[in-house]
Design an enzyme around this catalytic site. Structure first.
Site, PDB file in Angstrom:
ATOM      1  CD1 TRP A 127      13.844  -6.610  36.934  1.00 56.79           C
ATOM      2  CD2 TRP A 127      12.391  -5.130  36.084  1.00 56.79           C
ATOM      3  NE1 TRP A 127      13.187  -7.212  35.890  1.00 56.79           N
ATOM      4  CE2 TRP A 127      12.298  -6.325  35.349  1.00 56.79           C
ATOM      5  CE3 TRP A 127      11.571  -4.061  35.734  1.00 56.79           C
ATOM      6  CZ2 TRP A 127      11.424  -6.490  34.283  1.00 56.79           C
ATOM      7  CZ3 TRP A 127      10.688  -4.219  34.673  1.00 56.79           C
ATOM      8  CH2 TRP A 127      10.622  -5.419  33.953  1.00 56.79           C
ATOM      9  CG  ASP A 208       7.430  -2.245  39.454  1.00 59.62           C
ATOM     10  OD1 ASP A 208       6.405  -2.951  39.390  1.00 59.62           O
ATOM     11  OD2 ASP A 208       8.438  -2.440  38.742  1.00 59.62           O
ATOM     12  CB  ALA A 210       6.233  -7.023  40.119  1.00 62.18           C
ATOM     13  CE  LYS A 243       7.566 -11.729  38.079  1.00 58.68           C
ATOM     14  NZ  LYS A 243       7.902 -10.846  37.097  1.00 58.68           N
TER      15      LYS A 243
END
Ligand code: LMR
Length: 394
Positions: A127, A208, A210, A243
């Site tokens: 990212w 991470d 997400a 999300k």
């Protein structure tokens, strides 16, 4: 004094949002920023979130500060969601943060406090904001091979070879599921091999996560994180609720430090709270409270899980439709990877020139590295995208 400031390069994802808005063409297709959209192009408020908001309006009688770590019930609910029973609750220090990005930022700060010379290993690609934050904090970054441009899967041998060069005190940043930007993910056997390398080198994993629930299901998407957390002496986890609860603007995330030494937990908890205090004092509460209500109420949780499954199913359908249409147009299976990828994104694997060509000729907006937000498609735009991909000679 401010004349000394220099212009910062715009964020590649957010700059695209503006370009898309400015494009007057009716047929434009937005595959840019990672936001879920339904078939009508709307990013809906999830049913359970709406219900929880109504309930909250009735019962909430104060907006006084929570604690520096946020409401402990939120941390408990998120630890359950992400880690299940993989580690003992008293092995986990946890604070609420402003979104997943807030958790990522503070995880890097925590690393810097603990080990100023630590290097952070990141997948190539990762990212873009990971790189931006690391650069801003002056942390040494090492790329590890990840995406195989030929197969559009994971270059697993390259990844393992590169991770073996990590040392004790380095950090390895891993995407728990639904890799952003590629959509290519490890299977659990491969995760186990990564864990073996982490144990061998002594590098500390930072996960991470997400997009839990957007790939293969809530538990399936957390399986790798749980495996890592239960296998290594220490790890960091940054989780986002943006999300999977669709509460992007509420800025709801959590940062966890998992340690096999329960004695260390108090120090970790205090340090996380200290970091919150330095950066913003108290973390935002509204989204965290909604998440807590949903996760701890049987009816709300069931409704949320059902809607999340619809969302996940829609993205999988769009993947299959796009792969099938490209197979029809190209007469080959070379786009089959689109149906294999998981999560919101797929990296098409083409040049920036072709990405620009598709934008100029067909009003298709994907990120310059050819990352597509699959949720930006619908049954009408799948054939348009497929044709643009073929026309561009991808
Ligand atoms: C994305 O990758 O598009 C999302 O995580 C949104 C963002 O902040 O970049």
């Amino acid at each position: 004094m401010f004349e000394a400031l220099t212009a910062r390069p715009p964020d590649s994802i957010l700059a695209l949002v503006q370009m898309y808005r400015d494009d007057p063409r009716q047929t434009k297709v937005d595959l840019g920023v990672g936001v879920y959209k339904d078939a009508t192009g709307l990013t809906p408020i999830m049913r359970a979130v709406k219900t929880a908001e109504k309930q909250l309006w009735d019962v909430q009688d104060t907006k006084v500060y929570t604690g520096l770590a946020g409401d402990p019930a939120f941390s408990d609910a998120m630890i359950n969601l992400v880690l299940g029973t993989a580690v003992a609750r008293d092995a986990v220090a946890s604070v609420a943060t402003p979104g997943g990005t807030g958790a990522v930022r503070q995880a890097f700060e925590l690393v810097q406090m603990a080990r100023p010379d630590a290097r952070v290993f990141v997948s190539d690609p990762t990212w873009p904001n990971h790189l931006s934050i690391l650069g801003y904090l002056n942390v040494d970054v090492v790329n590890y091979r990840y995406f195989d441009e030929e197969t559009r899967g994971v270059d697993f041998d390259g990844m393992i070879a590169d991770l073996k060069t990590a040392k004790s005190g380095d950090v390895v940043l891993l995407h728990g599921c639904c890799h952003n930007p590629t959509g290519a993910n490890l299977n659990l056997t491969q995760w186990q091999a990564v864990i073996d390398v982490l144990l061998e080198t002594g590098a500390v994993p930072m996960i991470d996560i997400a997009y839990q629930g957007f790939g293969d299901g809530l538990d399936e998407d957390a399986a790798a994180t749980r495996l890592v957390a239960s296998s290594v002496p220490e790890c960091l986890i940054a989780a986002s609720c943006s999300k999977n609860f669709g509460i992007y603007r509420e800025r709801t995330g959590v940062l966890m430090v998992v340690s096999q030494s329960t004695q260390a937990r108090k120090l970790h908890q205090d340090t996380l709270a200290f970091l919150n205090r330095q950066n913003f004092s108290f973390p935002p509460d509204h989204g965290a409270r909604l998440v807590t209500m949903i996760l701890t109420d049987d009816a709300l949780r069931a409704d949320w899980m059902a809607e999340l499954e619809e969302v996940r199913g829609n993205m999988l359908d769009l993947r299959s439709q796009l792969a099938a249409e490209l197979q029809r147009l190209s007469g080959s299976d070379r786009f089959g990877f689109l149906a294999q990828h998981r999560g919101m994104f797929s990296r098409l694997g083409t040049t920036q020139d072709k990405v620009i060509e598709m934008r100029e000729k067909h009003a298709i907006y994907m990120v310059g590295d050819s990352r597509m937000n699959i949720a930006g498609l619908n049954a009408q735009t799948v054939p348009i995208l497929a044709q643009a991909i073929i026309d561009a000679g991808v």
